[in-house]
Design a protein around this motif. Structure first.
Motif, mmCIF file in Angstrom:
data_model
loop_
_atom_site.group_PDB
_atom_site.id
_atom_site.type_symbol
_atom_site.label_atom_id
_atom_site.label_comp_id
_atom_site.label_asym_id
_atom_site.label_seq_id
_atom_site.Cartn_x
_atom_site.Cartn_y
_atom_site.Cartn_z
ATOM 1 N N PHE A 1 12.001 -12.482 -43.860
ATOM 2 C CA PHE A 1 11.111 -13.392 -43.132
ATOM 3 C C PHE A 1 11.386 -14.868 -43.410
ATOM 4 O O PHE A 1 11.162 -15.705 -42.539
ATOM 5 N N LYS A 2 11.874 -15.185 -44.617
ATOM 6 C CA LYS A 2 12.056 -16.599 -44.960
ATOM 7 C C LYS A 2 13.481 -17.101 -44.698
ATOM 8 O O LYS A 2 13.693 -18.293 -44.562
ATOM 9 N N ILE A 3 14.449 -16.190 -44.686
ATOM 10 C CA ILE A 3 15.835 -16.643 -44.471
ATOM 11 C C ILE A 3 16.396 -16.110 -43.148
ATOM 12 O O ILE A 3 16.840 -16.878 -42.301
ATOM 13 N N TYR B 1 23.982 -17.484 -47.667
ATOM 14 C CA TYR B 1 22.533 -17.613 -47.838
ATOM 15 C C TYR B 1 21.934 -16.309 -48.372
ATOM 16 O O TYR B 1 20.949 -16.319 -49.102
ATOM 17 N N ARG C 1 24.469 -24.720 -49.813
ATOM 18 C CA ARG C 1 23.635 -23.573 -49.436
ATOM 19 C C ARG C 1 22.155 -23.956 -49.303
ATOM 20 O O ARG C 1 21.261 -23.220 -49.739
ATOM 21 N N LYS D 1 10.904 -10.926 -48.294
ATOM 22 C CA LYS D 1 10.945 -12.399 -48.319
ATOM 23 C C LYS D 1 12.277 -12.901 -47.743
ATOM 24 O O LYS D 1 12.299 -13.864 -46.979
ATOM 25 N N PHE E 1 16.603 -25.236 -42.008
ATOM 26 C CA PHE E 1 15.281 -25.339 -41.377
ATOM 27 C C PHE E 1 14.165 -25.604 -42.382
ATOM 28 O O PHE E 1 12.994 -25.576 -42.021
ATOM 29 N N TYR E 2 14.507 -25.825 -43.639
ATOM 30 C CA TYR E 2 13.496 -26.165 -44.647
ATOM 31 C C TYR E 2 13.783 -27.551 -45.229
ATOM 32 O O TYR E 2 14.943 -27.970 -45.315
ATOM 33 N N LEU F 1 11.306 -22.033 -52.276
ATOM 34 C CA LEU F 1 11.672 -20.685 -51.795
ATOM 35 C C LEU F 1 12.259 -19.823 -52.923
ATOM 36 O O LEU F 1 11.990 -18.631 -53.004
ATOM 37 N N LEU G 1 19.064 -24.329 -46.919
ATOM 38 C CA LEU G 1 18.693 -23.773 -45.620
ATOM 39 C C LEU G 1 18.307 -24.917 -44.680
ATOM 40 O O LEU G 1 17.461 -25.747 -45.018
ATOM 41 N N PRO H 1 14.237 -17.142 -39.582
ATOM 42 C CA PRO H 1 14.448 -18.487 -39.020
ATOM 43 C C PRO H 1 15.842 -18.658 -38.406
ATOM 44 O O PRO H 1 15.999 -19.389 -37.431
ATOM 45 N N PHE H 2 16.838 -17.951 -38.956
ATOM 46 C CA PHE H 2 18.185 -18.058 -38.392
ATOM 47 C C PHE H 2 18.270 -17.383 -37.024
ATOM 48 O O PHE H 2 18.938 -17.875 -36.128
#
Lengths: 247, 187
Positions: free
Chosen positions: A162-164, A146, B73, A159, B77-78, B86, B75, A167-168
Motif C-alpha cells: 500500500f505504501k510503495i 524500492y 532510492r 505496508k 511521491f513522498y 516510512l 520514493l 502509489p507507483f
C-alpha cells in the motif's frame, strides 16, 4: 472558466450545424433525422416512466459488471504478478478474452445467462483483462530497488504494497479504469440490444429500430453517449476527490 | 559481531566469492576497498539478505542493519520526512539529523525539487534516523561537494558512536575522515 464554457458551446453548436447540414443534404429523415426531430423524439421518450427505468437499470447493470471486472482484474493481476504458475495458467484465458469479438461472447453467453444478467457478464468480461494486465504490467515495472529498500527495513508485505507499490501503479491503473469504463458501457449496451432484457436502453434501441422510428433511435443513441460522458466525468471526479483526501 | 564464513557466490557463471571469510567486531568501522567489479556491492547485498549465497554463512547476530545504497532510492511521491518515516524514522530525530546535515528546510519537499547533493544527504538522514547497530555506506558520499563532505561525515560519526560501520568508497579521504580500517577485496 467562462471562456472554456463559451468554447465548448461553440464546438457543440458547430457539430449540430454539421448534423443539420447533413440531414438537409440527404433529405431523408429515415437515414438522418434533423437535430430538432431527434430532440422532439427525446422529449416524447422522456414523458414515459419506462424510459427512466430503462436508463436506471442499464446504468445499474453496467456499473455492477464494471465494478466486478475492476475488482477481479485488480486481484487477478496482483496474484498473477506474485505467482508465475498462476500467470501461466490464466494468461491463455486472458488472451482469448481479449481476442474474441464482443459479439461472439454475447451470442455464446446468451445461452448461459438470463437476459437481465448478460449485460453484467459482458461488461465484466470487457473490463477484466484490461485491468488484469494493467495491474500486472504496472507491478512488474516497479523498480526492484524500492522493493529491496522495503526488505532491508523489514516493511510488512501489506505496508510495502500500500505504501510503495500502490502509489507507483495508481496512475496506470486509473487511466486503464477510465478507458475500461467506456468499453464496459458500449459492450453492455450492445449486449442489451442483442439479448433484450426487460427495462434496458439497448432493448428500447432495438424496439425503435424495429418500428423504423429513426428519430427515437438517434435520441436513444444520444442518451447513451451523454450517459457515457457523465459516467466518465463522475469517475474522474471521484478519483480526484479520493486522491486529494489522501494527500 | 558480523561473521562471514566460507562464502561462495557466483553470478552468470562468474565466481564473485569463493570461500570468502570475514569477521567484523561490534563497533568496528571498516572500509571495503577494491577495484570496480570485485564484488563489494554484491557483498553488501549478501549481508543485507538481498542476495542468497550458494555456499557459506553470514551471521549478523542481533545487529540491525541500516543502509545508504549507491542510489538514493527516495520514493518520488513522498516528501523527505515521509520517506524517512516510512522506514521507521522518528520524527524528532529526523528533524535533528536533517538539521545537522544542513538540509533542515527540505523535510516537506519532494525529492524532485532537491539537488543531487541534497538527495544524497536525505538518503543518509534516512539511514541514520532508524534504530540500527550496523550502518552500511555504499558510495554514500557521491555527489556531495567538498564543503558539505566534512560536516556529513561528522554527522555520521556522531550518530554511529559504538556502532558498526561498513564503508565502500573509492575516495581514501572519506575513509580517513570516518576513521575506518581498510579491508582489501580482490579477485
Amino acid at each position: 472558466m467562462i471562456k472554456k464554457i463559451f468554447k465548448g458551446t461553440a464546438i457543440l453548436a458547430l457539430w449540430l450545424l454539421i448534423w443539420q447540414a447533413a440531414a438537409m443534404i440527404i433529405k431523408d429523415n429515415f437515414l438522418i433525422p434533423t437535430p430538432l426531430e431527434t430532440l422532439k423524439a427525446l422529449f416524447v421518450l422522456g414523458q414515459t416512466g419506462q424510459f427512466y427505468l430503462a436508463v436506471l437499470k442499464s446504468l445499474l447493470r453496467i456499473i455492477i459488471g464494471y465494478a466486478l471486472g475492476v475488482t477481479v482484474g485488480f486481484l487477478g493481476g496482483i496474484t498473477a504478478n506474485k505467482f508465475s504458475l498462476f500467470n501461466d495458467i490464466t494468461n491463455p484465458a486472458m488472451q482469448v478474452i481479449k481476442a474474441v469479438p464482443v459479439a461472439s461472447f454475447i451470442i455464446l453467453a446468451f445461452f448461459w445467462f438470463k437476459s437481465d444478467d448478460l449485460p453484467i457478464f459482458i461488461a465484466f468480461l470487457m473490463v477484466l483483462p484490461m485491468v488484469w494486465s494493467a495491474t500486472q504490467t504496472a507491478l512488474s515495472g516497479i523498480d526492484r530497488k524500492y522493493i529491496e529498500l522495503a526488505k532491508v527495513y523489514k516493511l510488512s508485505p501489506v505496508k510495502t504494497f500500500f505504501k510503495i507499490k500502490m502509489p507507483f501503479i495508481t496512475p496506470t491503473l486509473l487511466t486503464t479504469c477510465l478507458t475500461a469504463l467506456g468499453f464496459a458501457w458500449k459492450s453492455g449496451i450492445a449486449a442489451e440490444i442483442i439479448c433484450r432484457p426487460q427495462m434496458a436502453l439497448g432493448t428500447l434501441l432495438n424496439d425503435h429500430k424495429n418500428y423504423l422510428d429513426m428519430p427515437s433511435v438517434f435520441a436513444l443513441t444520444v442518451v447513451v453517449a451523454v450517459l457515457s460522458i457523465i459516467l466518465e466525468i463522475a469517475l474522474k471526479q471521484t478519483v480526484r476527490r479520493v486522491l486529494n483526501a489522501k494527500n | 559481531m558480523l561473521k562471514i564464513n566460507n562464502l561462495t557466490f557466483s553470478y552468470h557463471d562468474e565466481n564473485i566469492f569463493d570461500g570468502f571469510s570475514l569477521e567484523i567486531k561490534k563497533g568496528d568501522k571498516i572500509w571495503l576497498s577494491g577495484p570496480s567489479g570485485c564484488g563489494k556491492t554484491t557483498l553488501i547485498k549478501l549481508i543485507l539478505g538481498l542476495l542468497k549465497a550458494q555456499k557459506g554463512k553470514i551471521e549478523l547476530g542481533n545487529l540491525t542493519p541500516s543502509v545508504v545504497f549507491q542510489e538514493n532510492r527516495l520514493l518520488p511521491f513522498y516528501t523527505v520526512m515521509q520517506n524517512i518515516e516510512l522506514v521507521g524514522g522518528d520524527k524528532e530525530k529526523v528533524k535533528e539529523i536533517l538539521s545537522v546535515l544542513g538540509i533542515g528546510e527540505t523535510e516537506n519537499l519532494y525529492p524532485s525539487s532537491l539537488s543531487g547533493g541534497m538527495k544524497r544527504r536525505a538518503a543518509i538522514a534516512r539511514a541514520l534516523s532508524v534504530p540500527f547497530d550496523l550502518l552500511i555506506l555504499d558510495e554514500a558520499f557521491n555527489g556531495i561537494d567538498e564543503k558539505n563532505l566534512h560536516s556529513t561525515i561528522d554527522c555520521i560519526k556522531k550518530f554511529t558512536d559504538g556502532k558498526t560501520v561498513i564503508l565502500i568508497t573509492h575516495n581514501p579521504e572519506e575513509a580517513e575522515l570516518l576513521g575506518a580500517k581498510k579491508i582489501e577485496i580482490n579477485n
